[in-house]
Design a protein around this motif. Structure first.
Motif, PDB file in Angstrom:
ATOM      1  N   TRP A  20      38.290  40.689  37.618  1.00 21.90           N
ATOM      2  CA  TRP A  20      37.822  39.344  37.257  1.00 21.90           C
ATOM      3  C   TRP A  20      37.043  39.336  35.958  1.00 21.90           C
ATOM      4  O   TRP A  20      36.829  38.277  35.378  1.00 21.90           O
ATOM      5  CB  TRP A  20      37.008  38.712  38.399  1.00 21.90           C
ATOM      6  CG  TRP A  20      35.620  39.194  38.552  1.00 21.90           C
ATOM      7  CD1 TRP A  20      35.176  40.469  38.351  1.00 21.90           C
ATOM      8  CD2 TRP A  20      34.478  38.424  38.928  1.00 21.90           C
ATOM      9  NE1 TRP A  20      33.836  40.537  38.601  1.00 21.90           N
ATOM     10  CE2 TRP A  20      33.373  39.303  38.952  1.00 21.90           C
ATOM     11  CE3 TRP A  20      34.278  37.078  39.251  1.00 21.90           C
ATOM     12  CZ2 TRP A  20      32.093  38.880  39.291  1.00 21.90           C
ATOM     13  CZ3 TRP A  20      33.002  36.667  39.588  1.00 21.90           C
ATOM     14  CH2 TRP A  20      31.928  37.550  39.602  1.00 21.90           C
ATOM     15  N   HIS A  21      36.628  40.512  35.465  1.00 21.47           N
ATOM     16  CA  HIS A  21      35.926  40.509  34.182  1.00 21.47           C
ATOM     17  C   HIS A  21      36.845  40.111  33.039  1.00 21.47           C
ATOM     18  O   HIS A  21      36.377  39.716  31.980  1.00 21.47           O
ATOM     19  CB  HIS A  21      35.267  41.865  33.932  1.00 21.47           C
ATOM     20  CG  HIS A  21      34.186  42.137  34.932  1.00 21.47           C
ATOM     21  ND1 HIS A  21      32.926  41.625  34.800  1.00 21.47           N
ATOM     22  CD2 HIS A  21      34.204  42.802  36.103  1.00 21.47           C
ATOM     23  CE1 HIS A  21      32.201  41.995  35.853  1.00 21.47           C
ATOM     24  NE2 HIS A  21      32.957  42.700  36.650  1.00 21.47           N
ATOM     25  N   CYS A  22      38.122  40.229  33.227  1.00 21.50           N
ATOM     26  CA  CYS A  22      39.085  39.736  32.222  1.00 21.50           C
ATOM     27  C   CYS A  22      39.899  38.560  32.739  1.00 21.50           C
ATOM     28  O   CYS A  22      40.628  37.932  31.978  1.00 21.50           O
ATOM     29  CB  CYS A  22      40.048  40.846  31.818  1.00 21.50           C
ATOM     30  SG  CYS A  22      39.309  42.135  30.808  1.00 21.50           S
ATOM     31  N   HIS A  23      39.863  38.316  34.045  1.00 17.84           N
ATOM     32  CA  HIS A  23      40.690  37.265  34.642  1.00 17.84           C
ATOM     33  C   HIS A  23      39.796  36.364  35.474  1.00 17.84           C
ATOM     34  O   HIS A  23      39.753  36.506  36.695  1.00 17.84           O
ATOM     35  CB  HIS A  23      41.734  37.867  35.590  1.00 17.84           C
ATOM     36  CG  HIS A  23      42.813  38.669  34.948  1.00 17.84           C
ATOM     37  ND1 HIS A  23      43.944  38.099  34.426  1.00 17.84           N
ATOM     38  CD2 HIS A  23      42.962  40.003  34.765  1.00 17.84           C
ATOM     39  CE1 HIS A  23      44.738  39.049  33.951  1.00 17.84           C
ATOM     40  NE2 HIS A  23      44.179  40.219  34.134  1.00 17.84           N
ATOM     41  N   SER A  24      39.033  35.474  34.835  1.00 17.49           N
ATOM     42  CA  SER A  24      38.213  34.601  35.671  1.00 17.49           C
ATOM     43  C   SER A  24      38.557  33.147  35.397  1.00 17.49           C
ATOM     44  O   SER A  24      39.390  32.843  34.563  1.00 17.49           O
ATOM     45  CB  SER A  24      36.728  34.896  35.471  1.00 17.49           C
ATOM     46  OG  SER A  24      36.354  34.592  34.159  1.00 17.49           O
ATOM     47  N   ASP A  25      37.900  32.274  36.140  1.00 17.34           N
ATOM     48  CA  ASP A  25      38.145  30.847  36.004  1.00 17.34           C
ATOM     49  C   ASP A  25      37.331  30.346  34.811  1.00 17.34           C
ATOM     50  O   ASP A  25      36.108  30.438  34.830  1.00 17.34           O
ATOM     51  CB  ASP A  25      37.696  30.165  37.303  1.00 17.34           C
ATOM     52  CG  ASP A  25      37.897  28.660  37.265  1.00 17.34           C
ATOM     53  OD1 ASP A  25      38.104  28.112  36.164  1.00 17.34           O
ATOM     54  OD2 ASP A  25      37.835  28.045  38.341  1.00 17.34           O
ATOM     55  N   GLY A  60      38.298  34.959  29.920  1.00 15.95           N
ATOM     56  CA  GLY A  60      38.587  36.362  29.614  1.00 15.95           C
ATOM     57  C   GLY A  60      39.992  36.533  29.061  1.00 15.95           C
ATOM     58  O   GLY A  60      40.824  35.638  29.164  1.00 15.95           O
ATOM     59  N   PRO A  61      40.247  37.707  28.467  1.00 15.41           N
ATOM     60  CA  PRO A  61      41.528  37.922  27.797  1.00 15.41           C
ATOM     61  C   PRO A  61      42.741  37.742  28.719  1.00 15.41           C
ATOM     62  O   PRO A  61      43.809  37.327  28.265  1.00 15.41           O
ATOM     63  CB  PRO A  61      41.458  39.370  27.295  1.00 15.41           C
ATOM     64  CG  PRO A  61      40.095  39.861  27.547  1.00 15.41           C
ATOM     65  CD  PRO A  61      39.319  38.855  28.320  1.00 15.41           C
ATOM     66  N   LEU A  75      45.700  33.669  34.359  1.00 13.31           N
ATOM     67  CA  LEU A  75      45.619  34.319  35.666  1.00 13.31           C
ATOM     68  C   LEU A  75      44.151  34.489  36.044  1.00 13.31           C
ATOM     69  O   LEU A  75      43.395  35.153  35.358  1.00 13.31           O
ATOM     70  CB  LEU A  75      46.349  35.671  35.613  1.00 13.31           C
ATOM     71  CG  LEU A  75      46.247  36.561  36.863  1.00 13.31           C
ATOM     72  CD1 LEU A  75      46.724  35.819  38.112  1.00 13.31           C
ATOM     73  CD2 LEU A  75      47.071  37.837  36.671  1.00 13.31           C
ATOM     74  N   ASP A  76      43.775  33.855  37.169  1.00 12.02           N
ATOM     75  CA  ASP A  76      42.393  33.862  37.647  1.00 12.02           C
ATOM     76  C   ASP A  76      42.335  34.742  38.892  1.00 12.02           C
ATOM     77  O   ASP A  76      42.891  34.382  39.932  1.00 12.02           O
ATOM     78  CB  ASP A  76      41.987  32.409  37.953  1.00 12.02           C
ATOM     79  CG  ASP A  76      40.674  32.305  38.721  1.00 12.02           C
ATOM     80  OD1 ASP A  76      39.961  33.320  38.854  1.00 12.02           O
ATOM     81  OD2 ASP A  76      40.372  31.192  39.203  1.00 12.02           O
ATOM     82  N   ALA A 106      28.324  35.451  31.290  1.00 13.55           N
ATOM     83  CA  ALA A 106      28.713  36.700  30.669  1.00 13.55           C
ATOM     84  C   ALA A 106      29.927  37.187  31.381  1.00 13.55           C
ATOM     85  O   ALA A 106      29.978  37.158  32.594  1.00 13.55           O
ATOM     86  CB  ALA A 106      27.605  37.723  30.837  1.00 13.55           C
ATOM     87  N   CYS A 107      30.890  37.610  30.617  1.00  9.65           N
ATOM     88  CA  CYS A 107      31.938  38.415  31.194  1.00  9.65           C
ATOM     89  C   CYS A 107      32.397  37.759  32.480  1.00  9.65           C
ATOM     90  O   CYS A 107      32.107  38.238  33.566  1.00  9.65           O
ATOM     91  CB  CYS A 107      31.360  39.783  31.485  1.00  9.65           C
ATOM     92  SG  CYS A 107      32.519  40.947  32.089  1.00  9.65           S
ATOM     93  N   GLY A 108      33.026  36.601  32.388  1.00  9.76           N
ATOM     94  CA  GLY A 108      33.448  35.932  33.603  1.00  9.76           C
ATOM     95  C   GLY A 108      32.272  35.284  34.275  1.00  9.76           C
ATOM     96  O   GLY A 108      31.534  34.515  33.690  1.00  9.76           O
TER      97      GLY A 108
END
Lengths: 399, 212
Positions: free
Chosen positions: A292-297, A306-307, A320-321, B25-27
């Motif tokens: 989720w650090h790259c795929h969040s809402d 995120g990327p 994509l979440d 931060a970060c999501g």
């Protein structure tokens, strides 16, 4: 790369070049390629992880490394107990090499490696992510990062003496050199280092196996004599060496016979489990741990999910979440712009999201699989945790 | 009806005081540290998920009052306002419009229920915009299905999502099962009910009642 890539690996890698003076030297890069490469550095957002001379670093909210470093140092504005909790979780993207003094590297090597990066620094648990780069784009980036021509190499030294020196000077305290017989480091470093310097050195020391492909021979000798002169701020200490010592070490690093890398271990899906697996378990062990650090809402993240959601690092938004059950069930946006389920089986029957996680294991084993490995550039999800996700999918994804 | 017209016009012109923005931060990691409104919204989301609609509505009202009903009027806090509005709209749809949410929307009288449900559908449609996520589409379908005039559209939306296995929650599958059955698609209804049961969300009724 030299690490046993499969036959399907689409990348052409120049064969390792011996450090003999007969090899043609790389000329200065074509200025047009340099200009195109400069623009690509912006497009692919390289400054979100790397320091690059002459470029503004990414802002703190976008910088995947600086923010983590600030948190680990306790310099991020958050309550102490929260900081402590975060500090206990952050292991990835805590350090990356600065892109400085890159004229020590071969432009040809860099272009090939950028398309199929493999691990160089065993002490870092993050690797350079496999970006969506074409051959021309990779060549342009390499030209922009290494515009300088290559210099002629000095006369080669004595490799047997070089091998001795790698032990005597404690080089192998920090460096691995896979493929040659183990070299025990002398117990004491020839130069004093404090604990922090040593830790950074251990984290960032490259495996010397790849140096012969990576480094220009003249630059290798020059580097050994005075690393900070070639890369200010480098964690490699200056260890006093004579010119003959440096040429001897360079000769061994470049010419020692290398054992082939171990054959890549096959990466197999584990069987579906009998017991029931529900969302909270896969959420805690996989999705909320890393993904989720790259795929969040984006609605929960100031508009940038995120990327892997809103796009970044040159990738188009996949939307994509992976931060919630409805998020993951909402799928991702395919190349045709339409939503698709991440659970739908690929032609070989593997659900898409499982294939991406297995692909990360293949990348680490040296392959360049068709699916991009996930988590992008980070430690693969253990096979037993992929098995949990696989089981959860097979059971109809109970909530 | 005039009540509804009033609310709809508010949706375009109503002034909403700016909310402090959500630091992040970060999501999602940093979000919980920052702002009180944030805490209310998060609490209300949990209450909604647990089916405690009355409490969810009063929690949103504690933080926003009537502002959550009107549309957001620029400035910061857009996202938080959107989340608050979504909670109200879904609480209305899921409770059948019984609970007053403010501005004479919702309550025992049929006209208030109808007005609230019409508002909920409109609010969710506006939030989804031109490229709604499957979660937004399924939630819109929930609200639409509460009005006789919205059933056909709700069915069409869910059917398309279901065909791509993109219905984001058990409620969505249960609703598709019900709407399919109403249209006489017994097979489709069974399949959707089966997906609903597999997900096994607590408190969601997957079996379609035995009536037309």
């Amino acid at each position: 790369m030299s690490c046993g890539t499969g036959t399907e690996d689409p990348v052409d890698v120049p064969p390792p070049v011996p450090a003999a003076p007969v090899v043609a030297l790389e000329p200065a890069a074509d200025p047009a390629a340099v200009a195109r490469g400069q623009a690509l550095i912006d497009r692919f957002e390289c400054v979100r992880c790397h320091d690059i001379p002459g470029r503004e670093p990414a802002s703190l909210e976008k910088h995947c490394v600086r923010c983590h470093q600030d948190i680990l140092r306790g310099a991020f504005p958050a309550p102490p107990e929260t900081l402590r909790e975060w500090q206990g979780h952050i292991t990835h993207l805590t350090d990356v090499p600065a892109l400085r003094g890159l004229e020590r590297l071969r432009r040809g090597w860099l272009a090939a490696w950028l398309r199929a990066p493999h691990d160089l620094r065993p002490g870092l648990n993050s690797t350079m992510p496999r970006l969506s780069l074409g051959t021309d784009e990779a060549a342009d980036l390499a030209a922009a990062l290494i515009p300088e021509p290559e210099l002629a190499a000095p006369a080669p030294g004595d490799p047997a003496r070089g091998r001795e020196l790698l032990g005597d000077k404690s080089c192998t305290l920090c460096h691995r050199f896979t493929g040659v017989a183990n070299i025990a480091p002398a117990p004491k470093l020839p130069v004093p280092l404090d604990e922090a310097q040593l830790q950074r050195g251990l984290a960032q020391a490259p495996d010397l196996r790849f140096t012969r492909e990576r480094m220009r021979p003249a630059a290798l000798v020059a580097w050994l004599l005075d690393p900070p002169r070639h890369k200010p701020g480098t964690p490699m200490p200056t260890i006093p060496l004579t010119d003959a010592d440096a040429r001897a070490i360079a000769a061994y690093i470049s010419d020692a016979t290398l054992e082939p890398l171990p054959t890549p271990k096959p990466v197999a899906r584990l069987p579906i489990l009998e017991r029931q697996v529900r969302w909270p378990e896969v959420e805690a062990k996989v999705f909320k741990k890393t993904c989720w650090h790259c795929h969040s809402d984006p609605d929960y993240a100031r508009g940038d999910g995120g990327p892997g959601n809103s796009g970044g690092f040159g990738f188009a938004p996949r939307r994509l979440d992976l931060a919630s059950y409805p998020g993951i069930a909402s799928g991702s946006v395919g190349d045709d712009g339409k939503r698709r389920s991440v659970f739908a089986p690929l032609p070989d029957g593997t659900p898409r999201i499982i294939a991406h996680m297995l692909a990360r294991h293949l990348e680490v084993e040296g392959g360049a699989p068709e699916q991009r490995g996930m988590p992008l550039g980070l430690t693969p999800v253990p096979l037993a945790d992929i098995q949990l996700v696989d089981t959860w999918i097979a059971q109809g994804r109970p909530q | 009806m005039s009540r509804l017209a009033l609310v709809l016009s508010l949706a375009v012109t109503g002034a909403v005081v700016g909310m402090p923005s959500v630091a992040d931060a970060c999501g999602n990691s940093v979000r919980r540290v920052v702002d009180r409104t944030q805490e209310y919204v998060q609490k209300a989301e949990l209450l909604l998920a647990k089916g405690q609609y009355k409490k969810a509505i009063s929690t949103v009202r504690d933080a926003f009052g009537d502002r959550a009903i009107a549309s957001h009027q620029g400035g910061s806090g857009l996202v938080l306002h959107g989340r608050a509005q979504r909670i109200l709209a879904l609480a209305v749809a899921r409770s059948g419009g019984d609970i007053p949410i403010g501005m004479d929307l919702g309550g025992a009288a049929q006209s208030r229920k109808d007005a609230a449900i019409a508002w909920a559908g409109l609010a969710l449609r506006l939030q989804g915009g031109v490229a709604p996520t499957p979660a937004q589409t399924a939630e819109l379908a929930e609200a639409l299905s509460r009005q006789a005039s919205g059933r056909a559209e709700a069915y069409g939306l869910l059917k398309e999502l279901g065909d791509g296995d993109l219905i984001p929650n058990a409620q969505g599958w249960a609703l598709l099962a019900e709407l399919s059955k109403q249209r006489g698609d017994v097979e489709g209804s069974k399949k959707a009910a089966e997906r609903c049961r597999q997900i096994g969300a607590p408190g969601v009724q997957c079996d379609v009642a035995e009536q037309a």
